[in-house]
Design an enzyme around this catalytic site. Structure first.
Site, short mmCIF file in Angstrom:
data_model
loop_
_atom_site.label_atom_id
_atom_site.label_comp_id
_atom_site.label_asym_id
_atom_site.label_seq_id
_atom_site.Cartn_x
_atom_site.Cartn_y
_atom_site.Cartn_z
N PHE A 128 3.84 -14.10 -12.70
CA PHE A 128 5.06 -14.01 -13.45
C PHE A 128 5.63 -14.87 -11.94
CE2 PHE A 128 9.45 -13.88 -14.18
CZ PHE A 128 9.59 -13.45 -15.11
N ASP A 199 3.00 -5.17 -8.53
CA ASP A 199 4.52 -5.21 -9.49
C ASP A 199 3.30 -4.95 -11.04
OD1 ASP A 199 6.11 -6.30 -11.48
OD2 ASP A 199 6.41 -8.18 -10.35
N TYR A 224 14.53 -2.68 -17.02
CA TYR A 224 14.57 -3.15 -18.42
C TYR A 224 13.54 -2.95 -19.68
CZ TYR A 224 14.11 -7.28 -16.44
OH TYR A 224 13.56 -8.45 -15.77
N LYS A 225 12.09 -3.03 -19.01
CA LYS A 225 11.07 -2.92 -19.74
C LYS A 225 11.11 -2.01 -20.50
CE LYS A 225 9.94 -7.37 -18.04
NZ LYS A 225 9.23 -8.36 -16.77
N ARG A 373 3.68 -14.21 -28.29
CA ARG A 373 3.45 -12.19 -27.39
C ARG A 373 4.06 -11.51 -27.79
NH1 ARG A 373 5.61 -11.41 -21.72
NH2 ARG A 373 7.77 -11.38 -23.29
C1 PLP Z 1 10.08 -9.39 -15.92
C2 PLP Z 1 8.98 -9.65 -14.45
C3 PLP Z 1 9.43 -10.02 -13.36
C4 PLP Z 1 11.68 -10.34 -13.65
O1 PLP Z 1 12.22 -10.21 -12.88
P1 PLP Z 1 13.50 -9.64 -12.81
O2 PLP Z 1 13.84 -9.72 -11.08
O3 PLP Z 1 13.96 -8.22 -13.27
O4 PLP Z 1 14.22 -10.80 -13.43
C5 PLP Z 1 9.07 -10.51 -12.58
N1 PLP Z 1 7.91 -9.48 -12.47
C6 PLP Z 1 6.75 -9.60 -13.91
C7 PLP Z 1 5.31 -9.87 -13.70
C8 PLP Z 1 7.85 -9.38 -14.71
O5 PLP Z 1 6.94 -8.85 -15.98
#
Ligand code: PLP
Length: 414
Positions: A128, A199, A224-225, A373
C-alpha cells in the site's frame, strides 16, 4: 461443502449460516449489496446510541470529569485489548491510537532503532503506498544510511539477507488480495536477524491471526475496515512484549510519558506499550471503534474465515461461469486459501463498469488503473448477495451498460 451455484442453493446456504445473526447488528440500506467492507466497514446499529451517550451524558453532562469517571483516559488500552484479542496478541501489547500511517511511522522507527547496524527496510513494491511513503520519509531522515528495498512478492525470501533491518509487509495485498504466510515469513526474517512489521489493514477482523504464536515483532492496522470503527477511525499498533521496554518512542508525546500529569519538563517513557501513545485520544472516534471491535470480538474468526473463503469462491465461480478469462481476468490468487477476503478482476473499463454497478446498488471499488475490487465482510454478507452481485456484474459487462457518459465521470475518492 459444495459451492452454491444457484440462487436457491445460496438461500439454503444462508439459512445454515452460523454467522447469519450478525447481519442484524449492522445498519445496512435496504436493497444495497455492499462489497466494500474492506475499505469502509458498515455501521453497527449500536454505534449511534453509544455515541449519543458519550456526547450527551459523558461530554454534555459530566464534562471533564469523564476522563476519569467514564474511563476516557484508558480507552487506547481498553480498545487496544479488544483488538489485541482479535489479532492474537499478548495482553498489554496493543493500543488503539492515531492512524495506520502514523502508527507505521512509530513502529518502523522503533524497529530500525533496534537494528542500528543494518541498512535495509525490505518491503513489497506492490505494498500500500502509504506504507512505502512512510518508509521512504523515515529512511531519508535517518542519521545513518538506510534504504527501502521494494521487491516483488516472489522475491521476498531470496532478498532476506543479513543487511535487512526490518521486513515490512501487508498481510493481505490491497490490490490483488494475495495473502502472505505471516508465520513463515516472520520465521524466515528472524532467521537472518531481521525484525518484522505486519500491516494487518486488510486482515484484522476477517480471519484468525496469531501474532503471539508467530512471534511477530510489530503490527499496525486500520479501525475502519473489517473492524467497523467508522470513517477515519483510529488505527491500532502492536509491539511484542519483549521489545517494549527497549523502544524509545520517536513521537515522544505526553500521553506516552511515565507520568503525564506530573507535567515534568523531561520525557520519560511510560512502562510497556503505553509509551507508544502520543497525544490526547479522540474519544468520540474511539467510542465508535470500541463498538465495532466488540462486535467482531464476539464472532468466531475461524467460522468467519471459512465463510469468507466460501463467499469469495462462490463469487469467483459465478462470474467465471458467465464471463471467460479474457473478458474479465481474475487477478486475485485462484485458491481462496491464498487470498484475503477480496476478489479482484482487471478490465480496461474498470471505472465506468464499477459506476454502472453502483448505480444498480452493488458497491465495490476500483484501484487504478484497471482493477475491479470486491471485498466480502462475512459478518453482514449473505450468499444470495454474492449471487445477485455476480449477476449484476456480468450483466453490466455483457450489455455494455457501463458505456454511458455519466459512468465515465471521475471522482476524487475511489
Ligand atoms: C487502508 C490501508 C492503509 C491506510 O492508512 P491510513 O493511515 O488509515 O490512511 C494503510 N496500509 C494499508 C495496507 C491499507 O490497506
Amino acid at each position: 461443502m459444495t459451492l452454491p451455484m444457484s440462487r436457491m442453493q445460496c438461500a439454503q446456504r444462508d439459512q445454515q449460516d452460523a454467522l447469519a445473526e450478525f447481519r442484524s447488528e449492522f445498519s445496512l440500506p435496504e436493497g444495497l449489496i455492499y462489497l466494500d467492507g474492506n475499505s469502509l466497514g458498515a455501521l453497527p446499529k449500536a454505534t449511534p446510541d453509544r455515541l449519543q451517550t458519550v456526547i450527551q451524558q459523558q461530554w454534555g453532562s459530566q464534562l471533564i470529569r469523564s476522563w476519569n469517571d467514564a474511563g476516557w483516559v484508558d480507552m487506547p488500552q481498553r480498545v487496544g485489548e479488544i483488538i489485541g484479542q482479535i489479532i492474537g496478541a499478548e495482553p498489554a501489547s496493543t493500543l488503539a491510537a492515531d492512524s495506520t500511517s502514523i502508527n507505521l511511522y512509530k513502529v518502523l522507527a522503533a524497529a530500525l532503532a533496534l537494528r542500528p547496524e543494518r541498512a535495509v527496510v525490505l518491503t513489497e513494491a506492490d505494498n500500500f503506498p502509504t506504507d512505502l511513503y512512510i518508509a521512504q520519509g523515515l529512511t531519508q531522515q535517518a542519521p545513518t544510511q538506510r534504504e527501502v528495498r521494494a521487491v516483488t512478492a516472489e522475491q521476498i525470501y531470496g532478498q532476506l539477507h543479513d543487511d535487512v533491518a526490518v521486513l515490512m509487509l501487508s498481510h493481505v495485498n490491497y490490490r490483488n488480495g494475495y495473502r502472505h504466510d505471516l508465520a513463515a515469513l516472520t520465521k524466515a526474517a528472524h532467521a537472518v536477524g531481521a525484525l518484522v512489521i505486519w500491516d494487518l489493514a486488510h486482515s484484522a477482523g476477517v480471519m484468525p491471526i496469531n501474532l503471539a504464536a508467530a512471534q511477530a515483532d510489530f503490527a499496525v492496522g486500520c479501525g475502519y475496515k473489517y473492524l467497523n470503527g467508522g470513517p477515519g477511525a483510529l488505527a491500532f499498533l502492536y509491539v511484542a512484549p519483549r521489545h517494549q521496554s527497549l523502544c524509545r518512542p520517536v513521537l515522544s508525546g505526553w500521553f506516552g510519558h511515565a507520568q503525564p500529569f506530573a507535567f515534568g519538563a523531561e520525557y520519560e517513557p511510560a512502562a510497556g506499550i503505553a509509551r507508544f501513545l502520543v497525544g490526547t485520544p479522540p474519544v468520540l472516534s474511539m467510542a465508535a471503534l470500541e463498538v465495532g471491535a466488540e462486535l467482531v470480538q464476539r464472532a468466531d474468526l475461524t467460522a468467519v474465515r471459512a465463510k469468507s473463503e466460501a463467499l469469495t469462491e462462490c463469487f469467483t465461480a459465478l462470474v467465471q461461469a458467465q464471463l471467460g478469462p479474457h473478458d474479465l481476468p481474475l487477478i486475485s490468487p485462484k485458491l481462496a486459501s491464498e487470498r484475503g477476503s477480496q476478489v479482484c478482476f482487471s478490465h480496461p473499463q474498470a471505472w465506468p463498469i464499477m459506476q454502472a454497478l453502483i448505480a444498480r446498488g452493488v458497491i465495490g471499488d476500483v484501484r487504478a488503473p484497471d482493477i475491479l475490487r470486491f471485498g466480502f465482510a462475512p459478518l453482514y454478507l449473505r450468499f444470495t448477495d454474492v449471487f445477485d452481485a455476480a449477476a449484476h456484474l456480468c450483466s453490466v459487462i455483457q450489455s455494455r451498460e457501463w458505456d454511458q457518459p455519466i459512468f465515465h465521470a471521475p471522482a476524487r475518492v475511489t
